[in-house]
Design a protein around this motif. Structure first.
Motif, PDB file in Angstrom:
ATOM      1  N   PHE A  42      39.577  40.159  36.299  1.00 55.12           N
ATOM      2  CA  PHE A  42      38.188  40.615  36.158  1.00 55.12           C
ATOM      3  C   PHE A  42      37.481  39.803  35.056  1.00 55.12           C
ATOM      4  O   PHE A  42      36.367  39.324  35.228  1.00 55.12           O
ATOM      5  N   LEU A  43      38.186  39.643  33.925  1.00 57.39           N
ATOM      6  CA  LEU A  43      37.574  38.918  32.797  1.00 57.39           C
ATOM      7  C   LEU A  43      37.338  37.442  33.132  1.00 57.39           C
ATOM      8  O   LEU A  43      36.420  36.818  32.605  1.00 57.39           O
ATOM      9  N   LYS A  44      38.170  36.897  34.018  1.00 57.26           N
ATOM     10  CA  LYS A  44      37.960  35.501  34.436  1.00 57.26           C
ATOM     11  C   LYS A  44      36.856  35.402  35.496  1.00 57.26           C
ATOM     12  O   LYS A  44      36.491  34.320  35.923  1.00 57.26           O
ATOM     13  N   GLY A  45      36.385  36.545  35.958  1.00 54.46           N
ATOM     14  CA  GLY A  45      35.322  36.555  36.975  1.00 54.46           C
ATOM     15  C   GLY A  45      35.852  36.375  38.384  1.00 54.46           C
ATOM     16  O   GLY A  45      35.103  36.106  39.321  1.00 54.46           O
ATOM     17  N   ASN A  46      37.185  36.538  38.565  1.00 59.78           N
ATOM     18  CA  ASN A  46      37.763  36.335  39.900  1.00 59.78           C
ATOM     19  C   ASN A  46      37.662  37.562  40.803  1.00 59.78           C
ATOM     20  O   ASN A  46      37.786  37.445  42.011  1.00 59.78           O
TER      21      ASN A  46
END
Ligand code: SF4
Ligand code: SF4
Length: 421
Positions: A42-46
């Motif tokens: 989530f934090l990587k935007g995936n």
């Protein structure tokens, strides 16, 4: 800003052996390692949390912290889950029933009013079961949220906060009491037992009527604004009192106020209230630890007697693991003449209630609860003691389903109170 204290996770998978949900589901996405991977992606935007499946992954954790305790790298896996829930709530909101709960819990008046309405409608809404391991009610009509025949906590007409004066005289120490909503609105008899014990020990007791809900159930669901308001109210109220301790009967409230308030104010970067929360945290203590460490109750119990019974003990997660209060209730119970104390297998494994978890994931919750009932039954105890309203409700229902209405479910304070009578 969140301090990502889960980043020490090396994905060893050790947490799988202790997770009650993983034991039932056997799927990686329902264990701490999977939760952490979810948050990292989530934090990587995936990924986003918009899908129904993602919401299920976020919800299906009891926050029992067995994984935190077992982790060799001290990864705060529960923090990862709470963080993910906050992000999810900020982005996509919360289910309708939680929105209503949030509105009700915002202030004492709306909570009182809701409880009184439910109490008035008791005979219309619920069937009363008296011969279960604990007095319970069950809905006459089932709904999507709560199925028919489910055993629930009864709601009282007169709450704990209404029943007692704001000041009870005493000479041995001065405490403030925070009963928690479960004791205030449902199992008031547990609060009654605590007050009788304090009177016996001649303790001065303050019961501030303005105390708010601790905000725990909302915060653990991913809400921020209302829990912050409730936390500030409680911190200001209790920090201003000249007391030795704020004694909390419900362990989830104690754990929320002792540990989560600090996380909350760190998260919203409110330095002023973070400092106040730290002072408040030092005042908060569970009723069992207070009575064991700071009063002569144990000595007094040695001189008492109750009708012979075999008692086993279930550790509530927020008392045993979160507050490290495990030995104290056992020592108090064992001090009573007539009590034969027996340990059950996996006494500190979560019972599967975890508040809204038992509503959202009824089947998994029940499977975990039935395992707890089996551990209790193996001991041949006639009474199971514990320290949390949610555990009492869950364990009573699981024993009822197993056909063991003869095993009674009691709060530790109730057994102590009975011995002192
Ligand atoms: S949370 Fe801890 S126990 Fe679980 S996989 Fe990560 S390092 Fe291992
Ligand atoms: S907090 Fe409990 S239920 Fe959640 S992942 Fe950890 S062990 Fe499993």
């Amino acid at each position: 800003m969140i301090d990502k204290k889960w980043e020490t996770c090396v994905k060893c998978g050790l947490c799988r052996s202790v997770c009650p949900v993983f034991r039932e589901e056997k799927k990686e996405q329902y264990v701490a390692r999977g939760h952490i991977t979810l948050v990292e992606e989530f934090l990587k935007g995936n990924i986003d949390f918009s899908s129904k499946k993602a919401k299920e992954y976020l919800g299906k954790c009891l926050l029992c912290t067995a994984c935190v305790e077992a982790c060799p790298n001290k990864a705060e896996t529960d923090l990862a889950m709470i963080f993910a829930r906050i992000k999810n709530t900020q982005e996509y909101g919360i289910p309708f029933y939680k929105r209503i709960l949030s509105l009700v819990m915002k202030n004492r008046k709306t909570m009182d009013l809701s409880a009184k309405t439910v109490n008035l409608l008791h005979n219309i809404l619920f069937v009363q079961h008296l011969e279960t391991p604990r007095e319970s009610i069950s809905p006459r009509i089932g709904s999507k949220l709560i199925e028919r025949k489910r055993l629930l906590l009864p709601v009282v007409g007169e709450t704990f906060l209404e029943r007692y004066p704001s000041h009870i005289e005493g000479k041995n120490g001065r405490i403030a009491v925070f009963p928690g909503c479960g004791v205030n609105y449902a199992y008031r008899e547990i609060g009654d037992a605590f007050i009788r014990i304090c009177k016996k020990l001649n303790i001065e007791v303050l019961i501030p009527k303005e105390q708010a809900c601790c905000g725990g159930p909302l915060y653990f669901s991913g809400l921020i604004d209302t829990p912050v308001k409730l936390a500030k109210k409680n911190i200001d109220l209790f920090n201003a009192l000249d007391v030795d301790f704020v004694v909390v009967i419900d362990p989830t409230c104690a754990s929320t106020m002792k540990f989560e308030y600090e996380r909350l104010f760190s998260y919203i970067e409110d330095g002023e209230y973070l400092e106040k929360a730290k002072r408040f945290s030092g005042l908060v203590i569970s009723s069992e630890k207070y009575l064991h460490d700071h009063t002569p109750l144990k000595e007094l119990l040695r001189k008492t007697e109750i009708k012979e019974r075999t008692v086993t003990y279930h550790d509530p997660c927020h008392l045993g693991r979160a507050q490290k209060v495990k030995q104290e209730p056992r020592a108090l119970l064992s001090a009573i003449s007539g009590v034969k104390f027996v340990e059950m297998k996996d006494a500190d494994t979560c019972c599967g209630n975890a508040g809204s978890f038992s509503v959202d994931f009824r089947e998994t919750s029940l499977k975990i609860g039935l395992k707890k009932a089996e551990s209790i039954m193996e001991t041949d105890a006639d009474t199971v003691a514990t320290g949390c309203c949610g555990c009492i409700m869950q364990v009573a229902e699981a024993l009822h389903i197993k056909g063991r209405d003869d095993i009674k479910v009691k709060h530790t304070l109730e057994i102590i109170d009975e011995a002192l009578k």
